[in-house]
Design a protein around this motif. Sequence first.
Motif, PDB file in Angstrom:
ATOM      1  N   VAL A   1       5.844   6.092 -12.563  1.00 54.64           N
ATOM      2  CA  VAL A   1       6.374   5.842 -11.063  1.00 54.64           C
ATOM      3  C   VAL A   1       5.193   6.324 -10.238  1.00 54.64           C
ATOM      4  N   ASP A   2       4.457   7.497 -10.783  1.00 51.71           N
ATOM      5  CA  ASP A   2       3.646   8.333  -9.803  1.00 51.71           C
ATOM      6  C   ASP A   2       2.399   7.541  -9.543  1.00 51.71           C
ATOM      7  N   ALA A   3       1.811   6.997 -10.954  1.00 51.67           N
ATOM      8  CA  ALA A   3       0.540   6.215 -10.821  1.00 51.67           C
ATOM      9  C   ALA A   3       0.610   5.046  -9.759  1.00 51.67           C
ATOM     10  N   TYR A   4       1.575   4.424  -9.518  1.00 54.17           N
ATOM     11  CA  TYR A   4       1.842   3.060  -8.656  1.00 54.17           C
ATOM     12  C   TYR A   4       1.999   4.064  -7.267  1.00 54.17           C
ATOM     13  N   LEU A   5       2.781   5.080  -6.913  1.00 51.03           N
ATOM     14  CA  LEU A   5       2.722   5.693  -5.748  1.00 51.03           C
ATOM     15  C   LEU A   5       1.563   6.456  -5.322  1.00 51.03           C
ATOM     16  N   LEU A   6       0.728   6.773  -6.332  1.00 48.13           N
ATOM     17  CA  LEU A   6      -0.379   7.456  -6.046  1.00 48.13           C
ATOM     18  C   LEU A   6      -1.364   6.530  -5.240  1.00 48.13           C
ATOM     19  N   THR A   7      -1.669   5.306  -5.782  1.00 47.89           N
ATOM     20  CA  THR A   7      -2.695   4.362  -5.260  1.00 47.89           C
ATOM     21  C   THR A   7      -1.994   3.586  -3.953  1.00 47.89           C
ATOM     22  N   LEU A   8      -0.508   3.481  -3.862  1.00 46.47           N
ATOM     23  CA  LEU A   8       0.075   2.779  -2.980  1.00 46.47           C
ATOM     24  C   LEU A   8      -0.108   3.790  -1.516  1.00 46.47           C
ATOM     25  N   GLY A   9       0.449   5.170  -1.894  1.00 43.46           N
ATOM     26  CA  GLY A   9       0.243   6.168  -0.746  1.00 43.46           C
ATOM     27  C   GLY A   9      -1.093   6.515  -0.359  1.00 43.46           C
ATOM     28  N   SER A  10      -2.189   6.384  -1.153  1.00 38.96           N
ATOM     29  CA  SER A  10      -3.487   6.911  -0.837  1.00 38.96           C
ATOM     30  C   SER A  10      -4.091   5.581   0.007  1.00 38.96           C
ATOM     31  N   LEU A  11      -3.949   4.228  -0.323  1.00 41.21           N
ATOM     32  CA  LEU A  11      -4.565   3.153   0.300  1.00 41.21           C
ATOM     33  C   LEU A  11      -3.624   2.509   1.301  1.00 41.21           C
ATOM     34  N   ILE A  12      -2.512   2.885   1.572  1.00 37.05           N
ATOM     35  CA  ILE A  12      -1.532   2.049   2.492  1.00 37.05           C
ATOM     36  C   ILE A  12      -2.195   2.434   4.010  1.00 37.05           C
ATOM     37  N   LEU A  13      -2.771   3.541   4.245  1.00 42.25           N
ATOM     38  CA  LEU A  13      -3.239   3.696   5.345  1.00 42.25           C
ATOM     39  C   LEU A  13      -4.683   2.777   5.712  1.00 42.25           C
ATOM     40  N   LEU A  14      -5.421   2.934   4.571  1.00 42.40           N
ATOM     41  CA  LEU A  14      -6.423   1.985   4.713  1.00 42.40           C
ATOM     42  C   LEU A  14      -5.908   0.229   4.893  1.00 42.40           C
ATOM     43  N   ALA A  15      -4.895   0.048   4.112  1.00 38.01           N
ATOM     44  CA  ALA A  15      -4.387  -1.338   4.231  1.00 38.01           C
ATOM     45  C   ALA A  15      -3.767  -1.530   5.624  1.00 38.01           C
ATOM     46  N   GLY A  16      -3.491  -0.657   6.506  1.00 38.97           N
ATOM     47  CA  GLY A  16      -2.913  -0.860   7.859  1.00 38.97           C
ATOM     48  C   GLY A  16      -4.250  -1.244   8.635  1.00 38.97           C
ATOM     49  N   SER A  17      -5.086  -0.480   8.579  1.00 40.45           N
ATOM     50  CA  SER A  17      -6.273  -0.689   9.373  1.00 40.45           C
ATOM     51  C   SER A  17      -6.986  -2.079   8.742  1.00 40.45           C
ATOM     52  N   LEU A  18      -7.102  -2.599   7.478  1.00 46.23           N
ATOM     53  CA  LEU A  18      -7.617  -3.887   7.302  1.00 46.23           C
ATOM     54  C   LEU A  18      -6.405  -5.049   7.802  1.00 46.23           C
ATOM     55  N   SER A  19      -5.244  -4.507   7.997  1.00 48.48           N
ATOM     56  CA  SER A  19      -4.303  -5.567   8.619  1.00 48.48           C
ATOM     57  C   SER A  19      -4.696  -5.852   9.970  1.00 48.48           C
ATOM     58  N   ASP A  20      -4.676  -4.770  10.812  1.00 44.25           N
ATOM     59  CA  ASP A  20      -5.121  -4.862  12.065  1.00 44.25           C
ATOM     60  C   ASP A  20      -6.689  -5.558  12.383  1.00 44.25           C
ATOM     61  N   SER A  21      -7.405  -5.237  11.634  1.00 43.40           N
ATOM     62  CA  SER A  21      -8.666  -5.711  11.765  1.00 43.40           C
ATOM     63  C   SER A  21      -9.174  -7.206  11.295  1.00 43.40           C
TER      64      SER A  21
ATOM     65  N   VAL B   1      -1.183  15.844  -7.659  1.00 41.40           N
ATOM     66  CA  VAL B   1      -0.323  14.962  -8.380  1.00 41.40           C
ATOM     67  C   VAL B   1      -0.275  15.242  -9.921  1.00 41.40           C
ATOM     68  N   PHE B   2      -1.437  15.126 -10.458  1.00 46.93           N
ATOM     69  CA  PHE B   2      -2.039  15.297 -11.756  1.00 46.93           C
ATOM     70  C   PHE B   2      -1.603  16.844 -12.290  1.00 46.93           C
ATOM     71  N   ALA B   3      -1.994  17.877 -11.336  1.00 45.79           N
ATOM     72  CA  ALA B   3      -1.380  19.140 -11.620  1.00 45.79           C
ATOM     73  C   ALA B   3      -0.128  19.462 -11.749  1.00 45.79           C
ATOM     74  N   LEU B   4       0.651  18.883 -10.836  1.00 48.05           N
ATOM     75  CA  LEU B   4       2.072  18.890 -10.663  1.00 48.05           C
ATOM     76  C   LEU B   4       2.881  18.480 -11.846  1.00 48.05           C
TER      77      LEU B   4
END
Length: 466
Positions: free
Chosen positions: A47-67, A208-211
Motif C-alpha cells: 500500500v505505502d509504496a504506491y502512496l509514497l510516490t503518489l503523495g510525494s509527486l502529486i504536488l509536482l503533478a499539479g504544477s505540471l498540470s497548470d503549466s 515511512v521506511f523507519a515506521l
Amino acid sequence: MDRRTRVLVIAVVVAFIAFLDGAVINIALPAIEADLGGGLSLQQWAVDAYLLTLGSLILLAGSLSDSFGRLRILRFGLVGFGITSIACAVATGGTVLIVARALQGAAGALLVPSSLALIIATFPSSEQGRAIGRWTAWTTSAFLIGPILGGAFVDLFSWRLVFAINVLPIAVALVMMHPLGRDEPNPDRARVDWVGAALGVVGLGGTVFALIEQGRLGWGHPLVFVPAALGVAALVAFVLWERRAPAPMLPLTLFRARNFAAGNLATWFIYAAFSLGLFALPIFLQQVGGFPATLAGLATLPPTVMLVILGSWFGTLGGRIGPRVLMTAGPIVVAAGYLLTLMIDVPVEYWWQVLPGMLVVGLGMAMTVAPLTSAILGAVDPSRAGIGSAVNNAVSRIAGLVSIASIGVIVGDALDVDGYHRVAVVTAVLLVVGGIVSWVGIRNPAPADQVDAPPEAASSDERPRS
C-alpha cells in the motif's frame, strides 16, 4: 454530449481509475502475502509504496498540470498507470511488486489533480459544489465495485487480476478524451521544482521506511534510525527550500487563505483515519474473522454505498449552507461509527458487531467528503486549481501513508482483536480532532451574489468570507 458533461464524465473515469486501485488492494493483501510472503511488512509496503510516490509527486503533478495542460498530463498519467498496473499483475516476488507499486503511484499522481482541475476550470463557481459532489459520488463507486471485483478475483482466480482490471477504464478514458483535442502549454509556465520533488521523496521515504521496519528491527537498528533521521532532515530542508525556491512545487502562499490552510489540516486527520480504519478492517476480517475475500469486501461496502447515494446531496447542501457544519459533524459521526465496532470479538458476528458501525461511518463520510473538497478548492484561484487540488490530494495521501506505516506501532506484530480495538480508538480520536479543526478553522464563503469580482479575477486572499 456537451463539453461540461464530457469533462465531468472524464474526470469521474480518471479518478475512478486511481481510486479503484485503492479499493481493491486492501482486499487482496492477505492473498498477496500468502503467495509472496513477507508478513505484515509486505502488506504495508504494497500500500505505502504506491502512496509514497503518489503523495510525494502529486504536488509536482499539479504544477505540471497548470503549466503544460491538464489534458496532456492526464494522457501521460493514464498510459503510465496502465503499463505499471500490468507490471504489478505479473510481479514474481515481493520486491518486484513493491517497485511496480511505486512506479504506479508516480503515474497515479498525474491523474487526480488534473481531473479536479478540469472541473474547476470548466464549471462556474456557482456550479462547482454540485459538480464536485457528483464527482465524489461517482468516483467513490470505485470503492463500491472494487471490493466486490477484488474479492471475487482473489477467491475465484488470482489476486493478480485486481491490478489488471485497470486497463479497461483507462482505454475508455483515452477514447473519451479524443474529442476534447489538445490544450496548449501555459506560456508563462514556471520551471519545474525538481529539487523540491527529490527532497519530498527522500523525506517521506525515509520516515515511512523507519515506521514500517521498526516493528521488525526496532528503533535502535541503524536501518531504522538512519533513514528516520535522513527523512526528517529532508522534510525540514523541503520546507526551507520551498520558502526560497523561484518556482516552488508547494507554493506556501496558498496557505494564506484560511479555508485552504484549515481545510488541509483537517484533511490530514480525517484521511489518516479513513486510511487506517479501511486498511485494518478487511485484513482483520480475513485473517482473524475467517471471512473469504469476497465477503470481507462486501462487509466494508455500506460506507461506500451511502457515500455514493448521499454524497451529491450533501455536496449540494454544503453549497447552500456552507461547509463548516458538515465538516465538523461528519468526522465526529464517522468516529462514532468506528467506536461502535469495538463490539467486534471472535467469532465475528457481522450483523451486529460490524454492520451498525459501518452504516454510521458511511453517513459521516457522505457528510464530510464533498464539502471538504469544495471548501478547499473554493479558496484557490481557478488559475491555480491544479496545484490547489494537488496539495489537498497530497495531504490526504501522505496522511494515509503515515497512518498505515504506523499501524505496527499501534497493533504490534499481529492484527488481533485487541489490536483492531486499538486501531478503532485511534481512528476515532483522529476523526474527532479533524472535526474540531474544521469548526475552529473553516469559514463559510459569502454567497455568490455578494462577491463583486468574478471568480476568475479574485485571488485566494480577496474572496469575501462570513
